[in-house]
Design an enzyme around this catalytic site. Structure first.
Site, short mmCIF file in Angstrom:
data_model
loop_
_atom_site.label_atom_id
_atom_site.label_comp_id
_atom_site.label_asym_id
_atom_site.label_seq_id
_atom_site.Cartn_x
_atom_site.Cartn_y
_atom_site.Cartn_z
N SER A 137 0.84 -1.20 0.00
CA SER A 137 0.00 0.00 0.00
C SER A 137 0.87 1.25 0.00
CB SER A 137 -0.96 -0.05 1.19
OG SER A 137 -2.01 0.88 1.05
N GLU B 34 -8.58 -2.04 -3.21
CA GLU B 34 -7.77 -2.76 -4.19
C GLU B 34 -8.19 -2.43 -5.61
OE1 GLU B 34 -4.46 -5.57 -4.43
OE2 GLU B 34 -5.27 -4.10 -3.03
N LYS C 232 -1.38 1.12 -15.53
CA LYS C 232 -0.74 2.23 -16.25
C LYS C 232 0.78 2.19 -16.05
CE LYS C 232 -4.75 5.30 -15.89
NZ LYS C 232 -5.30 6.52 -15.21
N HIS D 240 -7.42 -5.69 -0.65
CA HIS D 240 -6.41 -4.87 0.02
C HIS D 240 -6.23 -5.38 1.44
CE1 HIS D 240 -4.15 -1.16 -0.82
NE2 HIS D 240 -4.26 -0.87 0.46
N SER D 241 -5.58 -6.53 1.57
CA SER D 241 -5.46 -7.14 2.89
C SER D 241 -4.22 -8.01 2.98
CB SER D 241 -6.73 -7.94 3.23
OG SER D 241 -7.03 -8.86 2.21
#
EC number: 2.3.1.122
Length: 325
Positions: A166, A270, A279, A302-303
């Site tokens: 992250s 996420e 990108k 997202h974990s």
């Protein structure tokens, strides 16, 4: 409907989406990958040390969790997320990283603290809910800490890896871009890889305010300041390509699988950051990059379950790239 009306409606939708994201994102950041219960995972018997490393640039000792890979072993720096705690590094709280890398020939280095820091050298004191302190994390990670580890724990001061999730995924890229002799390998897991673009500065500021009450302007100034692009991995692709940095880039799509992480915040975040990763891959390939692993599966939230799986999966690649004995 006229073209003008269509444009007005389109811009209206974009404004609504942007406003919703600005309101919702900080709260989601607070829930997904947030503060875990204090108490490290590493089992008794592992040779994990809890070091206090002097940092002249920050004016205090910094706690570092450390497991030696042997004399003159290369180091893997595991960097924490936005809500980094002051007791243990999130990689130890949430994964058996020390267990996985025991006797791997790699020294595992987990700096503790740095909530909302982006592991950067801030322009101004980092003032938040807990008061003010000096944030010079880039100086610590690229000068003070490697020198101390070399002198006191026989860790090789160059040829290291930086791995982050992250917030710290983009930090790992930037450390490698500007310090290529020390960091020849950068791993980015579920990071926003174009933080200087669009609403990035505003959303990061909101998230930092939610995670400790910090201000993005104290870190890199207003969004027009060159520091934002300086700390934007996509903007620094030419450096990463020229350095021939080994990259490992992962991002899921917000769909949970058998690993878990089935909650709305983790799914939303996420999916939100995935486009910046795609990108980045396109820009990296266009720049002639050829030393990267890109892993964008049709699942993953997202974990920590997914970040741990990636850290475990890249072990062989790290050993090969860093020349672990």
């Amino acid at each position: 409907m006229t073209d003008v009306s269509r444009k007005i409606r389109a811009w209206g939708r974009r404004l609504m989406i942007g406003t919703a994201a600005a309101v919702v994102l900080p709260g989601l950041v607070g829930l997904a990958g947030g503060a875990a219960t204090a108490g490290a995972f590493s089992r008794p018997g592992l040779p994990v040390e809890y070091l206090q490393v002097p940092s002249p640039s920050m004016g205090r000792d910094i706690k570092v969790q450390f497991q030696s890979g042997g004399n003159n072993s290369p180091a893997v720096y595991l960097l924490d997320g936005l809500r980094a705690q002051d007791d243990y590094n999130g990689w130890d709280i949430n994964t058996p990283a020390f267990e996985w890398y025991y006797q791997s020939g790699l020294s595992i280095v987990m700096p503790v603290g740095g909530q909302s820091s982006f592991y950067s050298d801030w322009y101004s004191p980092a003032c938040g809910k807990a008061g003010c302190q000096t944030y010079k994390w880039e100086t610590l990670l690229t000068s003070e800490l490697p020198q101390w580890l070399s002198a006191n724990r026989a860790v090789k001061p160059t040829g290291s890896a930086a791995i982050g999730l992250s917030m710290a995924g983009s930090s790992a890229m930037i450390l490698a871009a500007y310090h290529p002799q020390q960091f020849i390998y950068a791993g980015s897991l579920s990071a926003l890889l174009d933080p200087s673009q669009g609403m990035g500065p505003s959303l990061i500021g909101l998230a930092m305010g939610d995670a400790g009450g910090y201000k993005a302007a104290d870190m890199w100034g207003p969004s027009s300041d060159p520091a934002w692009e300086r700390n934007d991995p996509t903007q620094q692709i030419p450096k990463l390509v020229a350095n021939n940095t080994r990259l490992w880039v992962y991002c899921g799509n917000g769909t949970p699988n058998e690993l878990g992480g089935a909650n709305i915040p983790a799914e939303f975040l996420e999916n939100f950051v995935r486009s910046s990763n795609l990108k980045f891959q396109d820009a990296y390939n266009a720049a002639g990059g050829h030393n990267a692993v890109f892993n964008f599966p049709p699942n993953g939230t997202h974990s920590w379950e997914y970040w741990g799986a990636q850290l475990n999966a890249m072990k062989g690649d790290l050993q090969s790239s860093l020349g672990a004995g």
